[in-house]
Design a protein around this motif. Structure first.
Motif, PDB file in Angstrom:
ATOM      1  N   ARG A 163       0.863  -1.176   0.000  1.00  0.00           N
ATOM      2  CA  ARG A 163       0.000   0.000   0.000  1.00  0.00           C
ATOM      3  C   ARG A 163       0.903   1.230   0.000  1.00  0.00           C
ATOM      4  O   ARG A 163       1.934   1.267   0.693  1.00  0.00           O
ATOM      5  N   ILE A 164       0.519   2.229  -0.790  1.00  0.00           N
ATOM      6  CA  ILE A 164       1.231   3.504  -0.808  1.00  0.00           C
ATOM      7  C   ILE A 164       0.733   4.336   0.369  1.00  0.00           C
ATOM      8  O   ILE A 164      -0.479   4.465   0.580  1.00  0.00           O
ATOM      9  N   VAL A 165       1.650   4.879   1.127  1.00  0.00           N
ATOM     10  CA  VAL A 165       1.263   5.692   2.283  1.00  0.00           C
ATOM     11  C   VAL A 165       0.765   7.058   1.802  1.00  0.00           C
ATOM     12  O   VAL A 165       1.484   7.780   1.098  1.00  0.00           O
ATOM     13  N   GLY A 166      -0.485   7.380   2.171  1.00  0.00           N
ATOM     14  CA  GLY A 166      -1.020   8.701   1.880  1.00  0.00           C
ATOM     15  C   GLY A 166      -0.592   9.690   2.945  1.00  0.00           C
ATOM     16  O   GLY A 166      -0.026  10.747   2.655  1.00  0.00           O
ATOM     17  N   GLN A 167      -0.836   9.338   4.195  1.00  0.00           N
ATOM     18  CA  GLN A 167      -0.415  10.175   5.326  1.00  0.00           C
ATOM     19  C   GLN A 167       0.000   9.273   6.481  1.00  0.00           C
ATOM     20  O   GLN A 167      -0.720   8.353   6.855  1.00  0.00           O
ATOM     21  N   ARG A 168       1.161   9.555   7.021  1.00  0.00           N
ATOM     22  CA  ARG A 168       1.686   8.779   8.137  1.00  0.00           C
ATOM     23  C   ARG A 168       1.289   9.473   9.445  1.00  0.00           C
ATOM     24  O   ARG A 168       1.614  10.636   9.673  1.00  0.00           O
ATOM     25  N   HIS A 169       0.550   8.787  10.316  1.00  0.00           N
ATOM     26  CA  HIS A 169       0.091   9.363  11.577  1.00  0.00           C
ATOM     27  C   HIS A 169       1.099   9.122  12.706  1.00  0.00           C
ATOM     28  O   HIS A 169       1.259   9.948  13.602  1.00  0.00           O
ATOM     29  N   SER A 170       1.749   7.972  12.673  1.00  0.00           N
ATOM     30  CA  SER A 170       2.726   7.609  13.706  1.00  0.00           C
ATOM     31  C   SER A 170       3.571   6.477  13.124  1.00  0.00           C
ATOM     32  O   SER A 170       3.254   5.943  12.057  1.00  0.00           O
ATOM     33  N   PRO A 171       4.617   6.068  13.813  1.00  0.00           N
ATOM     34  CA  PRO A 171       5.402   4.939  13.293  1.00  0.00           C
ATOM     35  C   PRO A 171       4.573   3.670  13.102  1.00  0.00           C
ATOM     36  O   PRO A 171       4.909   2.822  12.280  1.00  0.00           O
ATOM     37  N   GLU A 172       3.475   3.561  13.841  1.00  0.00           N
ATOM     38  CA  GLU A 172       2.658   2.343  13.774  1.00  0.00           C
ATOM     39  C   GLU A 172       1.433   2.478  12.872  1.00  0.00           C
ATOM     40  O   GLU A 172       0.860   1.475  12.470  1.00  0.00           O
ATOM     41  N   ARG A 225       7.478   8.539  -2.224  1.00  0.00           N
ATOM     42  CA  ARG A 225       6.403   8.036  -1.374  1.00  0.00           C
ATOM     43  C   ARG A 225       6.884   6.776  -0.670  1.00  0.00           C
ATOM     44  O   ARG A 225       7.566   5.936  -1.262  1.00  0.00           O
ATOM     45  N   GLU A 226       6.469   6.619   0.556  1.00  0.00           N
ATOM     46  CA  GLU A 226       6.729   5.383   1.286  1.00  0.00           C
ATOM     47  C   GLU A 226       5.707   4.333   0.864  1.00  0.00           C
ATOM     48  O   GLU A 226       4.539   4.648   0.611  1.00  0.00           O
ATOM     49  N   PHE A 227       6.142   3.094   0.746  1.00  0.00           N
ATOM     50  CA  PHE A 227       5.171   2.017   0.616  1.00  0.00           C
ATOM     51  C   PHE A 227       5.386   1.005   1.727  1.00  0.00           C
ATOM     52  O   PHE A 227       6.486   0.873   2.271  1.00  0.00           O
ATOM     53  N   VAL A 228       4.321   0.327   2.099  1.00  0.00           N
ATOM     54  CA  VAL A 228       4.356  -0.678   3.151  1.00  0.00           C
ATOM     55  C   VAL A 228       4.028  -2.028   2.539  1.00  0.00           C
ATOM     56  O   VAL A 228       2.986  -2.188   1.888  1.00  0.00           O
ATOM     57  N   CYS A 229       4.930  -2.995   2.682  1.00  0.00           N
ATOM     58  CA  CYS A 229       4.676  -4.351   2.191  1.00  0.00           C
ATOM     59  C   CYS A 229       3.808  -5.066   3.227  1.00  0.00           C
ATOM     60  O   CYS A 229       4.258  -5.373   4.329  1.00  0.00           O
ATOM     61  N   GLU A 230       2.542  -5.301   2.864  1.00  0.00           N
ATOM     62  CA  GLU A 230       1.588  -5.885   3.808  1.00  0.00           C
ATOM     63  C   GLU A 230       1.699  -7.402   3.873  1.00  0.00           C
ATOM     64  O   GLU A 230       1.474  -7.999   4.918  1.00  0.00           O
ATOM     65  N   GLN A 231       2.032  -8.034   2.758  1.00  0.00           N
ATOM     66  CA  GLN A 231       2.223  -9.481   2.786  1.00  0.00           C
ATOM     67  C   GLN A 231       2.940  -9.954   1.533  1.00  0.00           C
ATOM     68  O   GLN A 231       2.917  -9.294   0.495  1.00  0.00           O
TER      69      GLN A 231
END
Length: 380
Positions: A42-51, A76-82
């Protein structure tokens, strides 16, 4: 003719499946040839906290961001979910095997197999890697769809000469002689797959007497030329002399074929999809062409053209592999001798279950899903 979900017909199909469950183990399936390691991000839209973060919701949002970076740069940051097992043979095969059909897969899972395929291999009767490593896919998920960025240049090594060498031991031919159905998937990612199909027809499968069901899936052919698409359709004809051929495509793929054939594309109405399915079937001179959309599915045979609405899911838990699960359900219906409308219902139910649970349905889960669909009790 458009068929809505008809509770009585869904319940009747569920009743039929109760009796069919005991026969699936007597209907062996052969599949080939792709496998992918899918990294869902998922592409990060807005980061609220490290978690915690808010993902970028839509493809249009991503496009607007990318477009705004023209002439500059963007990060942009992306997060590998699985990380999951992927590829059409693996995804559709997982659906088929979970329903209890004995599956022999000839799928490039690597030697030794990549660990991500352990569950898939455990569900299969046998998996032969054909000496091929899996491709890699970065699957970017959004609320309204997905963008897939794939790496598979080594699939160009999959030529008729390579295939001849890999199946010289006769195991593939023997498996096909015993199979009720043979599914060959992901034509688009193999530059020489049309030639490989011709090799299979002329040198490997010729002379089989039991006329199995042949099932073909393309994967998105956007990178292939119109001429290559027409040659692929022409190659399907060869399999029709050995068994009954079904080509299954999604709406995007169907319209790409329409452009290649210089015929009218389909639009938003069921009639236009029925026309296109039948025109592709007629042009390819095969038994059946099915087209699946996110909210309905159509199939055209030599006798009839039918459209059935599906259990639409607004926010899927997982969308990658949904079309493959439709194919698993639809192909199961072919193997069980269901009528075209029930094949579509079974495909829609298999896909509908998957997008809500992010896993393939077992036979009992599929029957339960049909009951819930009939009762309007599934979450959309």
């Amino acid at each position: 003719m458009l068929s809505h979900h008809h509770p009585d017909k869904l319940n009747a199909l569920a009743d039929r499946l109760l009796s069919a469950e005991v026969t699936t183990d007597r209907l062996p399936v052969v599949m080939g040839f792709d496998a992918f390691v899918d990294e869902s991000i998922r592409i990060v839209g807005q980061r609220h906290s490290p978690e915690s973060y808010q993902p970028m919701p839509t493809i249009a949002d991503f496009g607007s961001w990318a477009n705004a970076a023209t002439g500059q740069s963007g990060l942009r940051e992306f997060v590998c979910e699985q990380v999951t097992a992927g590829g059409c043979t693996v995804n559709m095969g997982d659906g088929i095997a979970t329903l209890g059909f004995p599956l022999t897969a000839f799928s490039g899972v690597g030697e030794p197999p990549h660990p991500v395929f352990a569950d898939f291999i455990a569900k299969c009767k046998t998996v032969h890697s054909l000496g091929m490593d899996p491709g890699r896919a970065i699957v970017t998920e959004f609320d309204d769809g997905k963008l897939m960025f794939c790496s598979f240049s080594h699939f160009a090594n999959f030529t008729p000469a390579y295939l001849r060498e890999q199946i010289a031991d006769g195991v593939f031919r023997t498996a096909c002689e015993q199979a009720s159905g043979i599914a060959l998937t992901s034509w688009s990612v193999y530059p020489y797959m049309t030639e490989c199909w011709k090799f299979l027809v002329e040198e490997v499968l010729a002379g089989m007497s039991h006329r199995p069901h042949f099932f073909f899936d393309l994967a998105d052919p956007a990178s292939r030329t119109a001429d290559a698409l027409v040659e692929m359709l022409d190659a399907l004809m060869g399999f029709e002399s050995i068994g009954r051929v079904t080509l299954s495509v999604n709406g995007n793929e169907a319209n790409q074929i329409a452009r290649a054939l210089k015929i009218d594309e389909a639009g938003s109405d069921a009639k236009s999809w029925e026309r296109l399915a039948n025109e592709i079937r007629t042009r390819a001179e095969i038994s059946e062409t099915s087209i699946h959309l996110i909210d309905s599915a159509t199939t055209a045979t030599t006798e009839t053209v039918t459209t059935v609405s599906g259990p639409y899911c607004i926010k899927p838990k997982r969308s990658v592999g949904a079309g493959d699960r439709f194919n698993a359900g639809f192909f199961s219906g072919l193997l069980l001798g269901l009528n075209p409308a029930d094949r579509l219902r079974l495909g829609n139910a298999s896909s509908g279950y998957f997008v809500r649970r992010a896993e393939s349905a077992s036979w009992s889960q599929l029957i339960q899903f049909l009951r819930e669909w009939a009762a309007d009790a599934i979450v959309s």
